[in-house]
Write an enzyme that holds these catalytic residues in place. Structure first.
Site, PDB file in Angstrom:
ATOM      1  N   LYS A   1      46.301  49.269  42.252  1.00  0.00           N
ATOM      2  CA  LYS A   1      45.400  50.378  42.586  1.00  0.00           C
ATOM      3  C   LYS A   1      46.007  51.735  42.214  1.00  0.00           C
ATOM      4  O   LYS A   1      45.291  52.694  41.988  1.00  0.00           O
ATOM      5  CB  LYS A   1      45.034  50.330  44.061  1.00  0.00           C
ATOM      6  CG  LYS A   1      44.327  49.022  44.399  1.00  0.00           C
ATOM      7  CD  LYS A   1      43.343  49.113  45.507  1.00  0.00           C
ATOM      8  CE  LYS A   1      42.453  47.886  45.580  1.00  0.00           C
ATOM      9  NZ  LYS A   1      43.169  46.588  45.620  1.00  0.00           N
TER      10      LYS A   1
HETATM   11  C1  LIG Z   1      42.417  45.407  45.243  1.00  0.00           C
HETATM   12  C2  LIG Z   1      43.185  44.223  44.833  1.00  0.00           C
HETATM   13  C3  LIG Z   1      42.606  43.156  44.120  1.00  0.00           C
HETATM   14  C4  LIG Z   1      41.125  43.106  43.804  1.00  0.00           C
HETATM   15  O1  LIG Z   1      40.745  44.036  42.828  1.00  0.00           O
HETATM   16  P1  LIG Z   1      39.205  44.412  42.618  1.00  0.00           P
HETATM   17  O2  LIG Z   1      39.205  45.525  41.656  1.00  0.00           O
HETATM   18  O3  LIG Z   1      38.709  44.802  43.980  1.00  0.00           O
HETATM   19  O4  LIG Z   1      38.532  43.194  42.119  1.00  0.00           O
HETATM   20  C5  LIG Z   1      43.419  42.114  43.724  1.00  0.00           C
HETATM   21  N1  LIG Z   1      44.728  42.096  44.024  1.00  0.00           N
HETATM   22  C6  LIG Z   1      45.321  43.089  44.718  1.00  0.00           C
HETATM   23  C7  LIG Z   1      46.774  42.994  45.030  1.00  0.00           C
HETATM   24  C8  LIG Z   1      44.582  44.192  45.143  1.00  0.00           C
HETATM   25  O5  LIG Z   1      45.183  45.169  45.841  1.00  0.00           O
END
Ligand SMILES: *Cc1c(COP(=O)(O)O)cnc(C)c1O
Length: 468
Positions: free
Chosen positions: A112
């Site tokens: 993120k």
């Molecule tokens: C947020 C997240 C996801 C999922 O990603 P999306 O964009 O919501 O599909 C997968 N793995 C981790 C570690 C995350 O923090």
């Protein structure tokens, strides 16, 4: 470049307005009116660039001139300057044409950061130019809160309040949020559950005088700019693996469908993508959808991969918009049905459009633990419980062994030591960034599950800061 709502009733907006708006006023999500196209020659011209340079060139067409190129380039460079690997997004080749793309080198060790480190700076830049400020409020069960705080800390035009359920996030996750000393950051530990935290945030947004008085805002996963900032690494990976002679398959562990939708966007822009393979945990609404064309909501079950414990994937609406011929009224009807009946069924012809590109597989917790152990045996790599689901789904659904498979690693394994210990009986080495947290002072306020108390706290904190 203008942006239109997936529900067809909100006005088209420019990039900077879409950035600040988040959700469209008709409840829809903003998407570009048309995808900027890159020819193969134009894509190849990006190879050899450092990641921030490549990212800047890929994203520039989406700005439509809303931010000057030179300023944007500096914001992108700053966003990735704090990553702990100079490549920003390193790739690791395994055997059998497999490759791991490490998206966890940002300040909170999760993917993120790739989007939020830029989005925080974009918010600040646009707000400062307009002479405005916002108050960002959000609820977190762990990961997103720390990435949002890391993105907003110290930004002049932003104050941020993050609610987490007191005693119910892991120690690492809490420390990542509460050891940030910046004066524009407030952590609130709510005596309640994550759902209570979410209800409090909704309550603040629904309280109109509060919302307007404090200019509430969010940096959640439906924000277009977050999607945009995730497109470049798909192009980066494809270029790093060769000159685009062959197309590439990507394996993506998926929750809100934001990450994998960015892969879809890269393909719409001209990147040769053979397959987008989605990994889900027991909360497998997307896997069931791609297998059947029917989306059916069930109760959320907690798993070892909590960032994927999601039923309705908010960014799916963006894909739905294309599947339904970019007809906002059809999307609106389908989404209303999904909300009301918990059910959405595509016409066979519309569902068939997804078949060539998307496949999906589900791993439950037992399979996830076995997969962590298997990958360790085969490669010596620690994978976190989210990333391993993507990789194994990719292996299962990969159609053509001559097409390289890139598995996106979304979190550093050291963030999930308990699951990894269960799988293989030892824990991954702790990176310096996490080690440093142990010695830092924590700053947070415990509040009861009460909207008036939380609103009172937010008001008082801002008033006090504005005096000082
Ligand atoms: C947020 C997240 C996801 C999922 O990603 P999306 O964009 O919501 O599909 C997968 N793995 C981790 C570690 C995350 O923090």
């Amino acid at each position: 470049m203008r942006y239109i709502s997936t529900r067809g009733e909100a006005p088209a907006l420019a990039f900077d307005d879409v950035l600040l708006a988040g959700l469209a006023s008709d409840g829809g999500l903003y998407v570009p009116e048309a995808w900027p196209l890159f020819s193969l020659a134009e894509l190849r011209a990006l190879s050899g660039l450092a990641y921030p340079e490549l990212a800047c060139r890929v994203m520039l067409p989406f700005l439509g001139g809303a931010i000057a190129e030179g300023e944007f380039a500096s914001l992108v460079r700053e966003a990735y300057a704090g990553f702990d690997d100079e490549r920003v997004v390193p790739l690791k080749r395994l055997g059998q044409g497999e490759c791991l793309m490490e998206l966890f080198h940002g300040p909170t060790l999760a993917f993120k950061d790739l989007a939020l480190q830029l989005v925080g700076r974009l918010f600040d830049h646009v707000l400062e130019r307009r002479g405005e400020r916002v108050t960002i409020v959000g609820a977190t069960s762990g990961d997103t809160g720390s990435a949002a705080i890391a993105a907003c800390q110290g930004r002049a035009s932003i104050d941020i309040f993050i609610l987490h359920p007191h005693g119910r996030v892991s120690e690492i996750q809490r420390r990542q949020m509460t050891t940030v000393a910046a004066e524009n950051v407030w952590n609130i530990a709510i005596e309640g559950s994550f759902d209570d935290c979410q209800d409090l945030v909704k309550g603040m947004f629904n309280d109109r005088p509060f919302r307007e008085g404090l200019r509430l805002s969010a940096v959640n996963s439906i924000n277009w700019a977050r999607i945009m900032a995730q497109i470049p690494y798909y192009i980066w990976a494809a270029l790093s693996l060769g000159g685009l002679e062959r197309s590439i398959a990507f394996a993506v562990p998926t929750g809100n469908f934001g990450n994998v939708y960015a892969g879809y966007a890269a393909r719409e822009m001209g990147l040769p993508v053979a397959q987008l393979i989605i990994g889900s945990n027991r909360n497998d609404i997307l896997t069931r959808f791609f297998e059947s064309g029917v989306m059916e909501i069930r109760a959320v079950e907690p798993t070892l991969s909590p960032s994927m414990d999601i039923q309705v994937s908010s960014n799916f609406e963006r894909l739905l918009f294309d599947l339904l011929g970019r007809d906002g009224s059809r999307v609106k009807e389908a989404m209303a049905n999904l909300r009301k009946e918990g059910h959405l069924e595509l016409a066979r012809a519309d569902w068939q459009k997804t078949r060539p590109l998307f496949s999906s597989a589900m791993l439950d917790d037992e399979a996830t633990l076995r997969a962590i152990a298997q990958v360790m045996r085969e490669t010596g790599e620690f994978l976190d419980p989210h990333s391993v689901i993507g990789l194994v789904a990719g292996r299962r659904m990969r159609r053509d062994q001559s097409v390289p498979l890139v598995a996106l690693l979304t979190a550093h394994p050291a963030k999930f030591p308990d699951a990894i210990a269960r799988a293989i009986g030892r824990v991954p080495p702790v990176p310096a960034r996490l080690q440093a947290l142990a010695g830092l002072e924590e700053k947070y306020t415990i509040l009861p599950n009460s909207l008036s108390e939380v609103e009172g706290f937010v008001r008082a904190a801002l008033a006090k800061r504005n005096q000082g």
